[in-house]
Write a protein that holds these residues in place. Structure first.
Motif, short mmCIF file in Angstrom:
data_model
loop_
_atom_site.label_atom_id
_atom_site.label_comp_id
_atom_site.label_asym_id
_atom_site.label_seq_id
_atom_site.Cartn_x
_atom_site.Cartn_y
_atom_site.Cartn_z
N VAL A 33 49.51 -18.00 18.70
CA VAL A 33 48.51 -19.29 17.94
C VAL A 33 47.16 -18.93 16.44
CG1 VAL A 33 48.62 -20.77 19.39
CG2 VAL A 33 46.81 -19.34 19.89
N THR A 34 46.96 -17.36 16.90
CA THR A 34 45.95 -16.95 16.03
C THR A 34 46.18 -16.53 14.33
OG1 THR A 34 46.35 -14.79 15.94
CG2 THR A 34 44.65 -15.90 17.19
N GLU A 35 45.58 -16.15 13.21
CA GLU A 35 45.65 -16.36 11.57
C GLU A 35 46.59 -15.19 11.95
OE1 GLU A 35 42.53 -16.17 9.69
OE2 GLU A 35 42.57 -18.85 10.23
N ASN A 36 45.80 -13.81 12.75
CA ASN A 36 46.64 -12.21 12.78
C ASN A 36 47.35 -12.40 13.55
OD1 ASN A 36 47.24 -9.76 12.82
ND2 ASN A 36 45.67 -8.98 13.40
N LYS A 37 49.05 -12.22 13.13
CA LYS A 37 50.04 -12.12 14.02
C LYS A 37 50.84 -10.93 14.33
CE LYS A 37 50.60 -16.94 12.61
NZ LYS A 37 50.24 -17.69 14.01
N TYR A 38 50.32 -10.18 14.00
CA TYR A 38 50.80 -8.24 14.47
C TYR A 38 50.43 -8.24 15.59
CZ TYR A 38 52.30 -3.45 14.11
OH TYR A 38 52.46 -1.92 13.22
N LEU A 39 51.55 -8.12 16.47
CA LEU A 39 51.21 -7.04 17.66
C LEU A 39 52.66 -6.13 17.80
CD1 LEU A 39 50.13 -8.70 20.54
CD2 LEU A 39 52.15 -9.66 21.25
N LYS A 75 41.03 -25.11 20.37
CA LYS A 75 40.66 -25.08 19.15
C LYS A 75 39.46 -23.79 19.31
CE LYS A 75 39.83 -26.91 14.09
NZ LYS A 75 38.91 -25.99 13.75
N GLU A 76 38.88 -24.77 19.64
CA GLU A 76 37.34 -23.63 19.84
C GLU A 76 37.90 -22.05 20.07
OE1 GLU A 76 33.57 -23.43 22.46
OE2 GLU A 76 34.62 -25.10 22.02
N VAL A 77 38.59 -21.75 20.51
CA VAL A 77 38.95 -20.61 21.64
C VAL A 77 39.60 -19.56 20.50
CG1 VAL A 77 40.00 -18.97 22.67
CG2 VAL A 77 38.18 -21.19 23.82
N ILE A 78 40.57 -20.40 19.12
CA ILE A 78 41.53 -19.87 18.47
C ILE A 78 40.53 -19.74 16.77
CG2 ILE A 78 43.19 -20.02 17.13
CD1 ILE A 78 44.20 -21.93 19.08
N ASP A 79 39.77 -20.56 16.94
CA ASP A 79 38.29 -20.26 16.14
C ASP A 79 37.82 -18.88 16.02
OD1 ASP A 79 39.31 -22.55 14.31
OD2 ASP A 79 37.62 -23.66 14.54
N ALA A 80 37.49 -18.62 17.76
CA ALA A 80 36.42 -17.78 17.89
C ALA A 80 37.28 -16.56 17.74
CB ALA A 80 36.44 -18.25 19.64
N ALA A 81 39.31 -16.05 18.01
CA ALA A 81 39.68 -15.69 18.02
C ALA A 81 40.15 -14.71 16.75
CB ALA A 81 41.14 -15.70 18.40
N MET A 93 46.02 -13.33 19.17
CA MET A 93 45.87 -14.05 20.28
C MET A 93 47.55 -14.96 20.44
SD MET A 93 43.27 -16.67 22.46
CE MET A 93 42.98 -17.77 20.81
N ALA A 94 48.03 -14.79 21.64
CA ALA A 94 49.62 -15.51 22.03
C ALA A 94 48.91 -16.61 23.37
CB ALA A 94 50.19 -14.73 22.09
N PHE A 95 49.61 -17.67 23.49
CA PHE A 95 49.41 -18.98 24.35
C PHE A 95 51.02 -18.21 24.75
CE2 PHE A 95 47.06 -22.39 22.67
CZ PHE A 95 45.73 -21.55 22.86
#
Length: 388
Positions: free
Chosen positions: A201-207, A365-371, A378-380
């Protein structure tokens, strides 16, 4: 009906303790006498290592205390620093023994008097390692004869050894009697696979693959950890488990402290510490943690100084923080959603780069913004892993 008597229930004053089943019991007591808590640890810890082996395909181990893991791991080769930190630099370890040394190395203080759980047949290497550690019991699917002989000699012949049927599958419905009332539910037979990592769910998606492995280790560990619970992992093992706290941020702070302590134990000062002859590993563990991680009163300092051949340098707060800046690329998982961004702020200071949580909070949203602020992936998972 098949029955096995226990020494006592959860406490010594709780007698009439037994295990009973209308079917054949899926375990054998090969040595020692189990208590109620012993069997809770055995059944939970073995499920954990069995699932780790199934999910990742490597030998797995766990170190359990009071129905939660102090640590868990799969086989992954040890660096020289880790081997010394885990007190195994003088041993040749099998893959299974390496997994256990990693699991116990997560939190050596908490692993004192543990239940050692192994996914595979216990070999001589595992037995030799356990012989020199303070451990109360072991559970595994099988034992080599020479390993069993060594283990039976522990604790003056009272070391608890449980052999469990690896093919056993519990009934889908489980019951628990509490306060004279029987609670019934479907057992948590959720199979944890890489699919739970797909919803990033984050902008950075490289896992990377290493992070996927470590997030799976964290999630499976949390499935058998008393809630609330969170877990830090790196290089195929847990490095900090926070269990049984009523507040998730307190869980996170606890696990972060444990992971930082794990890393500090690899500091050159820690690896160079020389102890007086006869100082046991348990005392050395405490001395290392106290010297590196805690503020010491004058009496405490004097007492611990007596353990060393040469008194080591005491790290300052700035020196610790500078060293801890090297703790990076850490995976972090939560057994439920992260309700506030304070968890993200905390784990980012302890090197967390990859996060797995349930999602579904009002403040997602607040938690995703922090990540995103920290560049965290970050994955849900959509899956809650409460365990009680």
């Amino acid at each position: 009906m098949e029955e096995v008597l226990m020494r006592y229930g959860i406490n010594p004053n709780q007698g009439s303790a037994k295990v009973k089943s209308f079917k054949k019991l899926p375990f054998k007591v090969l040595n020692g006498e189990p208590s109620y808590i012993n069997l809770l640890d055995a059944f939970n810890s073995y499920q954990l290592v069995r699932e780790l082996k199934l999910a990742i395909g490597e030998p797995a181990a766990a170190s359990f205390k009071h129905v939660s893991p102090s640590g868990a791991a799969i086989y992954s080769p040890l660096s020289n620093e880790l081997a010394k930190s885990y007190f195994v630099d003088d041993m040749e370890l099998s893959p299974l023994a390496t997994a256990y040394s990693r699991a116990r190395g997560t939190d050596r203080m908490s692993s004192f008097g543990d239940c050692a759980a192994l996914s595979d047949k216990v070999d001589l290497s595992v037995a030799k390692l356990l012989k020199r550690e303070v451990s109360d019991m072991i559970v595994a699917p099988a034992f080599d004869d020479d390993a069993l002989e060594i283990l039976k000699s522990k604790k003056k012949g009272k070391y608890l050894i449980i052999e469990i049927d690896p093919k056993y599958e519990p009934e889908p419905i489980e019951e628990r009697t509490l306060f004279g009332v029987t609670l019934v539910q479907e057992r948590n037979n959720l199979l944890i696979t890489e699919k739970i990592l797909n919803n990033i769910v984050t902008e950075n998606k490289y896992l990377p693959d290493s992070a996927k492995r470590d997030l799976l280790i964290s999630a499976i560990t949390l499935k058998y950890t008393q809630s609330n619970s969170v877990c830090f992992a790196k290089d195929g093992q847990t490095i900090g488990v926070g269990a049984g706290q009523q507040s998730r941020i307190h869980c996170t702070r606890l696990a972060a402290t444990k992971s930082e302590n794990w890393y500090l134990r690899q500091h050159p000062i820690a690896l160079a510490m020389k102890f007086r002859e006869g100082v046991p590993h348990t005392v050395q563990n405490n001395a290392i943690d106290k010297w590196l991680c805690d503020d010491l009163t004058v009496p405490e300092r004097k007492a611990w100084e007596e353990c060393f051949v040469e008194v080591p340098h005491k790290l300052t707060d700035n020196e610790k923080r500078e060293y801890l800046n090297g703790l990076k690329e850490i995976s972090f998982a939560s057994d439920a959603y992260l309700p506030f961004r304070d968890n993200i702020d905390c784990v980012s200071q302890s090197g967390a780069k990859y996060i797995l949580q349930t999602g579904g909070s009002l403040r997602d949203k607040e938690v995703i913004d922090a990540a995103n602020e920290y560049g965290i992936v970050m994955a849900f998972s959509g899956v809650r892993l409460f365990h009680h």
